[in-house]
Design a protein around this motif. Structure first.
Motif, short mmCIF file in Angstrom:
data_model
loop_
_atom_site.label_atom_id
_atom_site.label_comp_id
_atom_site.label_asym_id
_atom_site.label_seq_id
_atom_site.Cartn_x
_atom_site.Cartn_y
_atom_site.Cartn_z
N SER A 116 -15.08 0.85 -11.49
CA SER A 116 -16.53 0.63 -11.43
C SER A 116 -17.21 0.87 -12.78
N ARG A 139 -13.39 -5.83 -2.18
CA ARG A 139 -14.53 -5.89 -3.09
C ARG A 139 -14.18 -5.35 -4.48
N LYS A 143 -13.84 -7.63 -8.06
CA LYS A 143 -14.62 -7.31 -9.26
C LYS A 143 -13.71 -7.04 -10.45
N ASP A 146 -12.17 -10.22 -11.90
CA ASP A 146 -13.18 -10.96 -12.67
C ASP A 146 -13.40 -10.31 -14.05
N ARG A 147 -13.44 -8.98 -14.08
CA ARG A 147 -13.69 -8.28 -15.34
C ARG A 147 -12.51 -8.36 -16.31
#
Length: 613
Positions: A116, A139, A143, A146-147
């Motif tokens: 995060s 989730r 993320k 994608d990062r």
């Protein structure tokens, strides 16, 4: 003398190296042996380079120090030029926090990050090296993927790899969400290292096409107390094992609590030089409502000890006093009871589930924060989370039908470095549940013996009470669900082996003589101990058959590997007329080159499962 800034020197220092050596030194300075860690790390790095696929598994006992091993493995991979390393954790904030904290305090560089956190600098550039922690939920994984786009090869280290990652839709021609996302994270050129104590599901699921011949064993350290201690074959334990007949009612929970309180009092008043904090783990259910009921039962008992005027005070103090006399007759019961009463108000009670108050509990929910720390939980405490100074476990988590081996092996939270206070440790458990749990570990130990043979696929064992793995996760296209027999390492066949068998083909002594000749890889000591223990309990008799060639099996057998999808031991090989009451059958089969394997078959309800891919 004027100092001159040497930029070249500092640029060289910025290129980090020798991180693996620094981690080993850190552990050795803390008097933590590193031999087992070095075996696993070097084995993994070597096998990853040789594996036909980019996936392998490191397997080791529950709570045997795998986190420190993964820290060292990460350091080694960084030293070898792997730029991005992602650690996957079960979907638990507590587990992620515990592991991330241990990685950070190790001094590993670059400093590990939570997924995060920002993975790039203010100008949008990603760091040259990354160590990232991510929970296994859709989730967070989406993320992270994608990062990390365009960052290059990724090495994934999957803790508790048999949980969530395998594809439970393998027989439907599709993928589960987590399996698909982890596959995307690895990509076409990445690496996958699954770390687990229970690798059967990864094998039978063909998870990321991992190669069992490239699996790496992480042996436990010298101070480890595991299945040999808590589930010995002869069931003669060296700790306090308390059986429940009723399955764990509120009164039995209160009694276990009192024994925990008295034991802590004894350790802190009689044994320890200074006061230490200890934990009692209450694991009765996976349901949150049941956790609340357990909390109320324990909280009421503890509250009564702090209120001299309460109706239950006299009853509980009397119980504490009597328990002190019973458990520690040489100690002063007044002193132990006084310690319990004076410190009852310091009791820390934590309900560890997905809805607990994380702000109130803090980052160290599993660390004992008082002499009397009581943790109540279900699925979150079942896997991965370590409990330092665990002194008591009240365990009644049962199932209506079959116990799933991997799940229940992981629930052995009492494993670890318990030797300093082992004689005072207590496991409170229903009689039947302990018997089933014991059988889980017997089967697991036998299966691991076939893994360590490093010849062909391992054989996993189940029966009417214990299943090997979740049925939807077993790849039916490649797995033989009832092979019926298991074999071990190869050796050279000689006629002398038949002479040993002819001496007494129904005696354990004969098996001992064969093992002395063949070695532990070909005939594991644990198999002999298992047969001996079952026979002692009246479970059947032993038949050791003469050796046979496999030449007559033709193309139905793998002549070089000495294996056959349907197995070798049919009715004629079992010789029912010669051994009419035999249950345990042992027989050597050899090929035209004189290479041989010893096979074991149980004529009963055992199921032998093997991946034939």
């Amino acid at each position: 003398m004027t100092n001159v800034l040497d930029l070249a020197k500092f640029k060289a220092k910025a290129k980090l190296n020798d991180r693996y050596a620094k981690q080993l030194k850190r552990l050795q300075t803390a008097d933590i042996p590193t031999t087992s860690i070095e075996v696993a790390v070097n084995g993994a790095v070597s096998n990853l380079a040789k594996a036909s696929t980019s996936a392998l598994v490191i397997y080791g006992e529950p709570q045997s120090g795998k986190t420190e091993m993964m820290i060292c493995l990460t350091a080694k991979l960084l030293d070898q030029g792997h730029k991005v390393i992602v650690h996957l954790m079960n979907d638990s904030v507590d587990l992620l926090t515990q592991n991330l904290r241990r990685f950070k305090t190790s001094g590993l560089a670059p400093g590990p990050r939570n997924s995060s956190e920002s993975l790039q600098t203010s100008n949008g550039q990603k760091p040259a090296e990354l160590v990232v922690f991510c929970k296994k939920n859709a989730r967070d994984l989406e993320k992270l993927i994608d990062r990390l786009k365009g960052i290059g090869k990724i090495a994934v280290i999957d803790d508790e790899a048999d949980y969530a990652t395998p594809n439970s839709k393998v027989n439907k021609g599709t993928k589960t969400t987590i399996n698909d996302l982890v596959g995307q994270l690895i990509g076409s050129d990445g690496f996958y290292i699954g770390v687990t104590a229970t690798p059967a599901r990864l094998d039978l699921n063909n998870t990321f096409k991992n190669d069992t011949e490239k699996w790496v064993s992480f042996p436990p350290h010298a101070k480890y107390t595991g299945q040999d201690v808590f589930f010995p074959l002869d069931k003669k334990v060296s700790y306090r094992l308390t059986y429940l007949q009723q399955g764990g009612n509120p009164q039995e929970a209160r009694d276990a609590l009192v024994r925990f309180l008295v034991t802590v009092a004894y350790l802190n008043k009689v044994v320890n030089d200074e006061e230490k904090n200890y934990t009692m783990l209450v694991h009765t259910s996976g349901k949150k409502l049941d956790h609340e009921a357990d909390r109320i039962t324990i909280e009421e008992a503890v509250h009564a000890l702090t209120e001299a005027d309460s109706t239950d005070f006299d009853t509980l103090v009397t119980s504490v006093y009597a328990t002190a006399q019973q458990l520690y007759p040489a100690a002063d019961p007044d002193e132990l009871t006084s310690y319990v009463v004076e410190n009852a108000s310091r009791t820390s009670l934590v309900v560890l589930n997905s809805e607990r108050d994380r702000i109130a509990a803090g980052d160290s929910a599993t660390e004992p924060s008082s002499p009397f720390t009581i943790i109540i939980g279900g699925n979150i405490v079942s896997r991965g989370v370590t409990f330092p100074n665990l002194l008591s476990m009240f365990f009644t988590r049962n199932v209506q039908h079959k116990l799933q081996q991997d799940t229940y092996i992981q629930r052995a939270r009492m494993f670890g470095a318990r030797g300093a206070y082992l004689e005072h440790f207590e496991l409170t458990i229903p009689t039947q549940l302990y018997a089933d749990w014991h059988r889980c570990f017997v089967f697991h130990r036998l299966a691991l013996a076939t893994v360590r043979s490093e010849l062909g696929s391992p054989v996993w064992i189940g029966d009417s009470r214990v299943s090997v793995a979740s049925d939807p996760s077993i790849d039916k296209a490649t797995v033989a669900l009832d092979k019926g027999e298991m074999s071990f390492g190869m050796f050279d066949y000689t006629v002398e082996l038949d002479q040993i068998v002819l001496g007494d083909p129904s005696s354990i002594v004969t098996l001992d003589a064969l093992r002395a000749k063949l070695g532990n890889d070909a005939l594991p000591q644990f198999l002999i101990d298992y047969i001996k223990a079952v026979m002692a309990g009246g479970g059947g008799t032993l038949a050791i058959h003469g050796a046979s060639t496999i030449a007559n099996y033709g193309s139905t057998a793998n002549q070089a590997a000495i294996s056959r999808d349907k197995g070798f031991m049919g009715k004629s090989q079992l010789e029912p007329k010669k051994f009419p009451t035999a249950v345990h059958h042992v027989k050597i089969f050899y090929n035209a080159n004189g290479r041989a394997k010893l096979f074991y078959k149980y004529k009963g309800s055992l199921q032998f499962i093997q991946n034939l891919a």
